[in-house]
Scaffold this motif. Sequence first.
Motif, PDB file in Angstrom:
ATOM      1  N   PHE A  59       6.860  47.073 -15.033  1.00  0.00           N
ATOM      2  CA  PHE A  59       7.132  45.931 -15.900  1.00  0.00           C
ATOM      3  C   PHE A  59       8.622  45.585 -15.918  1.00  0.00           C
ATOM      4  N   TYR A  64       9.318  53.939 -17.154  1.00  0.00           N
ATOM      5  CA  TYR A  64       7.995  54.563 -17.080  1.00  0.00           C
ATOM      6  C   TYR A  64       8.146  56.053 -16.789  1.00  0.00           C
ATOM      7  N   ASP A  87      23.871  48.931 -26.092  1.00  0.00           N
ATOM      8  CA  ASP A  87      24.626  47.927 -25.344  1.00  0.00           C
ATOM      9  C   ASP A  87      24.666  46.627 -26.138  1.00  0.00           C
TER      10      ASP A  87
HETATM   11  P1  ADP Z   1      14.281  48.107 -14.027  1.00  0.00           P
HETATM   12  O1  ADP Z   1      15.591  48.332 -14.729  1.00  0.00           O
HETATM   13  O2  ADP Z   1      14.328  48.602 -12.629  1.00  0.00           O
HETATM   14  O3  ADP Z   1      13.779  46.732 -14.156  1.00  0.00           O
HETATM   15  P2  ADP Z   1      13.237  49.886 -16.033  1.00  0.00           P
HETATM   16  O4  ADP Z   1      11.947  50.568 -16.127  1.00  0.00           O
HETATM   17  O5  ADP Z   1      14.453  50.722 -16.126  1.00  0.00           O
HETATM   18  O6  ADP Z   1      13.200  49.026 -14.718  1.00  0.00           O
HETATM   19  O7  ADP Z   1      13.287  48.791 -17.161  1.00  0.00           O
HETATM   20  C1  ADP Z   1      12.187  47.992 -17.378  1.00  0.00           C
HETATM   21  C2  ADP Z   1      12.572  46.707 -18.047  1.00  0.00           C
HETATM   22  O8  ADP Z   1      13.012  46.986 -19.381  1.00  0.00           O
HETATM   23  C3  ADP Z   1      13.690  45.993 -17.434  1.00  0.00           C
HETATM   24  O9  ADP Z   1      13.308  45.204 -16.336  1.00  0.00           O
HETATM   25  C4  ADP Z   1      14.241  45.154 -18.553  1.00  0.00           C
HETATM   26  O10 ADP Z   1      13.479  44.003 -18.682  1.00  0.00           O
HETATM   27  C5  ADP Z   1      14.004  46.051 -19.754  1.00  0.00           C
HETATM   28  N1  ADP Z   1      15.203  46.795 -20.152  1.00  0.00           N
HETATM   29  C6  ADP Z   1      15.436  48.103 -19.954  1.00  0.00           C
HETATM   30  N2  ADP Z   1      16.619  48.463 -20.520  1.00  0.00           N
HETATM   31  C7  ADP Z   1      17.137  47.340 -21.068  1.00  0.00           C
HETATM   32  C8  ADP Z   1      18.345  47.045 -21.770  1.00  0.00           C
HETATM   33  N3  ADP Z   1      19.242  47.985 -22.028  1.00  0.00           N
HETATM   34  N4  ADP Z   1      18.532  45.777 -22.193  1.00  0.00           N
HETATM   35  C9  ADP Z   1      17.620  44.820 -21.949  1.00  0.00           C
HETATM   36  N5  ADP Z   1      16.474  45.029 -21.286  1.00  0.00           N
HETATM   37  C10 ADP Z   1      16.227  46.286 -20.838  1.00  0.00           C
END
Ligand code: ADP
Length: 730
Positions: free
Chosen positions: A663, A681, A645
């Motif tokens: 987290f 996770y 992305d």
């Molecule tokens: P959630 O999306 O519900 O917060 P996830 O476990 O999917 O939980 O993601 C954990 C964290 O990882 C997110 O809160 C974000 O901070 C980071 N993250 C995940 N995917 C991306 C992404 N494509 N771009 C930026 N940050 C991301």
Amino acid sequence: MTLIVTALVGLSALTTLAGFSMFRALSGDFVMTWGVFALWLGLLTAANGVLALSVRKAWPRLSLRAQALAILWLSISLWYWTVAPLFFFLSMNVNAQQLSWTAFAFLWEVPVVGGGLFISLALAAFYPFERVLRAGKRLSHPEALYRWTLWYPRVLAAFLFLVSVVGYGLGTLQLRLFAGWPLVEQVKNIIGGGMISLFLAVFLYLVFDIFLGKVRERLKQDYAIPRVIWRHMSTRVILVTTVLMIGSVGLLGFIAFDALQFVIQRGGGTLSLSILANSELVNTFSAAVGLVLALTVGFIIFFGQALTKALRFLSAAVAETQQPGGAVPAVRTADELEALSQLLGDTIGDLSRERNRLREAKIENEAIFDSMGEALVVVDQNTCVIRVNQQAERLLGWTQAEFSGKPLKNFTRAIYPNGRSVEVSALDETLALGKSIFKDDYTYAHKNGRRFPVAVTAAALILNQKIVGAVMLFRDITREKAIDQAKTEFVSIASHQLRTPLTAMNWYVELLLREQNLTDSQRSDLKKIRIRGQRMVQLVNALLNVSRLEAGRLKVNPVPTDLVELINSLVDELLPFAHQRGCQVIFHKSDDEFPDLPIDRSLLRQVLHNLFTNAIKYSPSGQGARVWVQLERSPAGAYVISVQDNGIGIPENLRSRIFDKFFRADKAMLAEPDGTGLGLYVAKKIIAASGGKIWFESTEGRGTTFFVEIPKSGMQEQGGVDLAFVSPHA
Ligand code: ADP
């Protein structure tokens, strides 16, 4: 001190009395015999002996000058009143008159020639040394004075020899003038006296050389005299032994000549054995030989002692340093021995300092090791135990002595909680790879058989780029595991309890929405309730999945699947959500072959769904956001799905925590307030359980790419619990 004064007064009185009686003998009032001669000299020797003993007692309290004076006086007087008369008695043939004059000569020579001339000049030359020991005086030429400490004993010895010979000459002249001594006897006396004086010269040289050692030492301390070997020991040995040999051979030769001359005279020019055998001089000769031999042996012993003193000193010094805080005494011979001793002293000093430092460090380390909450085990490269701390002894039930030198696996083996044995323990791994390893999924056993779960950190000990052993820290995590278990159970129960009423509530909301006669605002409120309700169900499902994952193993059930079709359907499914956010989703497949692959469809969907929605969620909406999904095959044949992305990215300092439970990055929470922090996770657990890999690359503010790699053979099958599907964007 009073003893010295008494001895001195006694000595003066005796000398005066002896002088008086000699005069009486000289004036013919009584006949001087060898007996009287010996008595007087014996008494004088005894008085000198008392003086020597009292000086020795008071030695440390005497000034340097008084000490030097004592050595000079005692050597001269003991020599002239004891050893020289003995020699005279053995070798000289005199009548009573001549004996009186001889006795008289011995008596005045000591105070006048020895005491007056020799001692006063020797003390004058000794003066600079006294200044050294007087505090507060700076010397302008310390090195010159140091050299003088080495020369003084030699000059003294030479001077003494000269004075002795002159003394003998004067004494002999007196005999010739007043007692009609024949010239030949006179010459013999001077030669014999000279020879025997050589012994005295050597004696004084050695005594003063040792004595001046303390001056040299002080000079070296106060003025940085460079550590130079000022003379060679070999030169000294050769010099002293040569002088001793000349003295002994000369004396023996002289006595032999004396005896033979007498015998030849008696035999009328021919040397007959019977005359020789009956000659009384032969007895005297034998006694003289004995005396010379005794003197020579005595000197050799004295000299040997002086030389080996340094060696004994050194061994004492080494022994001293074995004691804690023991200092290394100095050797003051001013030659190779001194240099060696200094070198040894420095080395021993360094070593003992180092040893003390190590001892302290060891005590400190032991205290640290034993007070640690963690158990510590140090092993060599064969995992044989080198040391353990008290905590390790307590946890495993064996003592350091029992552990020592034996492999750790003789005592405890790493076993998984389900009983399966650990093939490669943290210790084996760290020894093989040389890096730190952390494990918290297996157990160790106590000596009594009780097993307990442990958290282990093992680090390699690397010396000269070689792994020489490892340090392992571990602790009993029974309590943590129990708390974790309780927490998981609680989450599981709570989620179950929540899900039932929630599902019912959602169901009733659906029913209400079907009602025809609702106002628009009522319908809109009900829709909001439905969305919130669905979110809550998703959250509860996610929590349930986490507790299932933590309680046991995940069930992976792969079936042949068309991967391209799976991704396509997911992209299609998410298009409305993406469009709603103004985000473009593009799927690109490389030209590689993509045959049907054994895959757990539902699990992989869950992983990809999470990655796709994250990519859309964490891209700024309506600003040309774009998600690029790519499917390709790695050179090894594995299947790699990447989701790229151009969104907010992941800050560098948070990268290690992205796959942690719950987290969420701060910026992500701002961009997307709804979220659980559980998606990645769960994704990681799924991919790990099926033998694949998941990782990401990111630049803050520029975008992120997540990668999922599925092995060439597809996902690995495994028995366990099912997961509920969770859609994070519900
Ligand atoms: P959630 O999306 O519900 O917060 P996830 O476990 O999917 O939980 O993601 C954990 C964290 O990882 C997110 O809160 C974000 O901070 C980071 N993250 C995940 N995917 C991306 C992404 N494509 N771009 C930026 N940050 C991301």
